[in-house]
Design an enzyme around this catalytic site. Structure first.
Site, mmCIF file in Angstrom:
data_model
loop_
_atom_site.group_PDB
_atom_site.id
_atom_site.type_symbol
_atom_site.label_atom_id
_atom_site.label_comp_id
_atom_site.label_asym_id
_atom_site.label_seq_id
_atom_site.Cartn_x
_atom_site.Cartn_y
_atom_site.Cartn_z
ATOM 1 C CB CYS A 1 44.930 -115.506 -28.345
ATOM 2 S SG CYS A 1 44.354 -116.586 -29.632
ATOM 3 C CE LYS B 1 31.256 -106.553 -33.739
ATOM 4 N NZ LYS B 1 32.537 -106.011 -34.253
ATOM 5 N N GLY C 1 38.355 -113.053 -28.619
ATOM 6 C CA GLY C 1 38.800 -111.672 -28.406
ATOM 7 C C GLY C 1 39.406 -111.516 -27.031
ATOM 8 C CB SER C 2 40.115 -108.507 -25.041
ATOM 9 O OG SER C 2 38.824 -107.950 -24.976
ATOM 10 C CB THR C 3 40.518 -111.844 -20.789
ATOM 11 O OG1 THR C 3 41.349 -112.836 -21.408
ATOM 12 C CG2 THR C 3 39.968 -112.393 -19.487
ATOM 13 C CD GLU C 4 38.480 -104.441 -20.798
ATOM 14 O OE1 GLU C 4 39.578 -104.481 -21.407
ATOM 15 O OE2 GLU C 4 37.811 -103.410 -20.660
ATOM 16 N N GLY D 1 35.312 -110.760 -23.176
ATOM 17 C CA GLY D 1 34.831 -112.130 -22.967
ATOM 18 C C GLY D 1 34.004 -112.256 -21.686
HETATM 19 P P1 ADP Z 1 40.771 -106.144 -28.813
HETATM 20 O O1 ADP Z 1 40.799 -105.564 -27.437
HETATM 21 O O2 ADP Z 1 41.927 -106.981 -29.097
HETATM 22 O O3 ADP Z 1 40.419 -105.160 -29.905
HETATM 23 P P2 ADP Z 1 38.110 -106.994 -28.382
HETATM 24 O O4 ADP Z 1 37.830 -108.098 -27.458
HETATM 25 O O5 ADP Z 1 37.837 -105.592 -27.946
HETATM 26 O O6 ADP Z 1 39.594 -107.170 -28.827
HETATM 27 O O7 ADP Z 1 37.362 -107.197 -29.759
HETATM 28 C C1 ADP Z 1 37.037 -108.434 -30.311
HETATM 29 C C2 ADP Z 1 35.674 -108.324 -30.948
HETATM 30 O O8 ADP Z 1 34.721 -108.056 -29.943
HETATM 31 C C3 ADP Z 1 35.523 -107.236 -31.992
HETATM 32 O O9 ADP Z 1 34.733 -107.736 -33.046
HETATM 33 C C4 ADP Z 1 34.801 -106.142 -31.220
HETATM 34 O O10 ADP Z 1 34.039 -105.292 -32.043
HETATM 35 C C5 ADP Z 1 33.902 -106.947 -30.307
HETATM 36 N N1 ADP Z 1 33.473 -106.268 -29.077
HETATM 37 C C6 ADP Z 1 34.109 -105.278 -28.395
HETATM 38 N N2 ADP Z 1 33.404 -104.943 -27.302
HETATM 39 C C7 ADP Z 1 32.295 -105.730 -27.268
HETATM 40 C C8 ADP Z 1 31.183 -105.898 -26.369
HETATM 41 N N3 ADP Z 1 31.063 -105.161 -25.265
HETATM 42 N N4 ADP Z 1 30.260 -106.834 -26.654
HETATM 43 C C9 ADP Z 1 30.378 -107.612 -27.753
HETATM 44 N N5 ADP Z 1 31.388 -107.502 -28.633
HETATM 45 C C10 ADP Z 1 32.352 -106.586 -28.411
#
Ligand code: ADP
Length: 479
Positions: A292, A184, A236-239, A241
């Protein structure tokens, strides 16, 4: 200014590139409509104009994608490595053939300068497929004497900063090892992953080996909670992750996380200063700082601080901010309105924390999301602009006197993804590469990527490595 690549007059035009106005989901080798008929728009961050409608995958679609990947697994994993390699080589070659189209779409959808998409992102994406295609029939040589198996189906979730490249980082090693995948892309940058689905179709991969579904965080959460995948791979973001890590533990899945960073770029007084200044610029302003591993904390040895700062400001004054489709542009559009707001919050915060801001005088386009290249001086180690990932073109500068002091300051962060060192002395480079807690340390260069080198972090920057032969290990289980 020359405008060879300029599509800004008609960015949605299909005369140069082939885009549909609506995209479905690529599942089991077919394009299907989302089961509940939901779509969202993807737009050009430089013009704010809609480019296309993208399917929003819901639960039924996620189920269908994993079913297709699961169904394809036995066939794909029992092919010889040489056969799998042929398919992956084909993907690499088709990406190369369509590289101009990919570059234009990447810059339209994500805002990055065309020079970067054309010269870095797309060639590197093809290089990743070439590289892992080459390993597919040599796994026994990589891991001699070890009995290994592919993991099964992998769920792969990628971010918006390097859309096609991250798809390549994820898909290529997974396929080489015999896994099947559901990937995705991020919601603001789905288009090149969807183009990649077309390439995969053209390359004739058996249906279901690669499935590409689009959607938001909720779609991502459905993927990570799903019982079918044996492996979760996330950048992606640590949160987010951390949530994915929990899902992996609960589901007993293998996981690789490549998360945030707050890299130290360290300039010693014996460094080639002009080259170092170029390295600082590239380290933080490449891809609008949406990187990153960006060198977002600059440490300058006190004795050369005035010289470095003066040269840096002069170089910043020469940067061209604007139309991503112009090949002279250095800094393109911020990827989304939401990200621009985040960056602007940090700009305000930096000034409130007592740091001094510098931005060159430059005109920004009226429409679109823009941020001037920015630096902060008079920064304290405890300031949030020196501690938190901003993910924008914002540099925080501090000084140091001794090597011990800079090692301590550089390591004083929750992150540990990357670092840069600029010095004439090999001994300093060796000391820092050992003592800095960072997955990647660049010496007298910055932001250099290659499929042969492993990439990944420590601490809150995640774990597991992508790239190189380490990247194969992440998609195999060993007896
Ligand atoms: P940013 O904060 O930089 O947008 P994210 O970590 O939110 O980065 O997004 C990175 C990817 O993770 C995107 O493809 C987003 O759709 C997906 N994503 C966001 N939230 C979740 C979640 N709770 N579980 C799985 N994937 C997620």
């Amino acid at each position: 200014m020359t405008k060879d690549w300029n599509l800004s007059a008609a960015p949605e035009s299909t005369s140069h590139i082939q885009l549909q106005s609506e995209y479905g989901l690529f599942i089991g080798g077919k394009w299907i409509k989302p089961s509940d008929g939901s779509y969202f728009d993807t737009s050009n961050p430089a013009t704010e104009k809609r480019i296309a409608s993208i399917a929003l995958a819901g639960k039924k679609d996620v189920d269908a994608a994993f079913k297709a990947a699961d169904h394809a697994f036995d066939g794909w994993s029992s092919l010889s490595g040489a056969e799998r390699g042929k398919y992956i080589f084909r993907i690499a070659r088709i990406i190369q053939e369509k590289s101009r189209e990919f570059a234009v779409i990447e810059s339209m959808d994500g805002g990055k300068p065309i020079r970067e998409s054309r010269d870095i992102d797309i060639p590197l994406a093809a290089a990743h497929f070439f590289y892992y295609a080459g390993w597919a029939d040599k796994l026994d040589y990589v891991f001699p004497g070890r009995k290994m198996r592919p993991l099964g189906v992998a769920a792969q979730i990628i971010p918006w900063n390097f859309p096609l490249l991250m798809a390549a980082w994820k898909i290529a090693p997974a396929l080489a090892c015999g896994n099947t995948v559901v990937l995705k892309p991020a919601e603001t940058t789905s288009l090149t992953a969807l183009k990649l689905a077309e390439v995969i179709d053209e390359a004739g991969l058996p249906p279901g080996v690669v499935n590409i579904i689009t959607g938001d965080g909720a779609t991502g959460a459905l993927m990570t909670a799903h019982p079918t995948p044996k492996k979760l791979a996330f950048t992606g973001s640590t949160e987010v992750g951390k949530q994915i890590y929990k899902a992996a533990i609960q589901g007993g899945k293998k996981v690789t996380l490549e998360l945030g960073g707050k890299a130290a770029n360290i300039i010693f007084d014996d460094a080639p200063i002009d080259a170092a200044v170029e390295g600082i610029i590239n380290g933080i302003y490449f891809n609008q700082g949406h990187v990153c591993c960006a060198g977002s904390r600059l440490f300058v040895q006190e004795t050369v601080y005035d010289e470095v700062l003066a040269k840096l400001k002069r170089r910043m004054d020469s940067l061209i901010v604007g139309d991503p489709m112009d090949k002279n542009t250095d800094i393109g559009a911020i990827n989304s309105k939401a990200q621009l707001k985040t960056i602007e919050r940090y700009l305000k915060l930096g000034s409130e924390e007592g740091a001094e801001i510098y931005q060159p005088a430059c005109n920004l386009p009226e429409k679109g999301y823009w941020c001037k290249p920015t630096l902060f001086t008079n920064v304290a180690q405890s300031n949030r602009i020196a501690q938190e990932e901003i993910f924008g073109p914002v540099l925080a500068i501090q000084t140091f006197r001794t090597i011990e002091e800079v090692i301590e300051k550089a390591n004083n962060t929750p992150y540990g993804l990357s670092a840069g060192v600029w010095t004439d002395k090999g001994s300093k480079i060796f000391q820092l590469t050992k003592e800095l807690k960072a997955g990647v340390v660049w010496a007298n260069t910055y932001n250099k990527f290659d499929p042969t080198s492993p990439f990944g972090g420590f601490k809150e920057s995640g774990f597991g490595r992508e790239g190189g032969i380490h990247g194969l290990e992440a998609y195999l289980s060993f007896d």
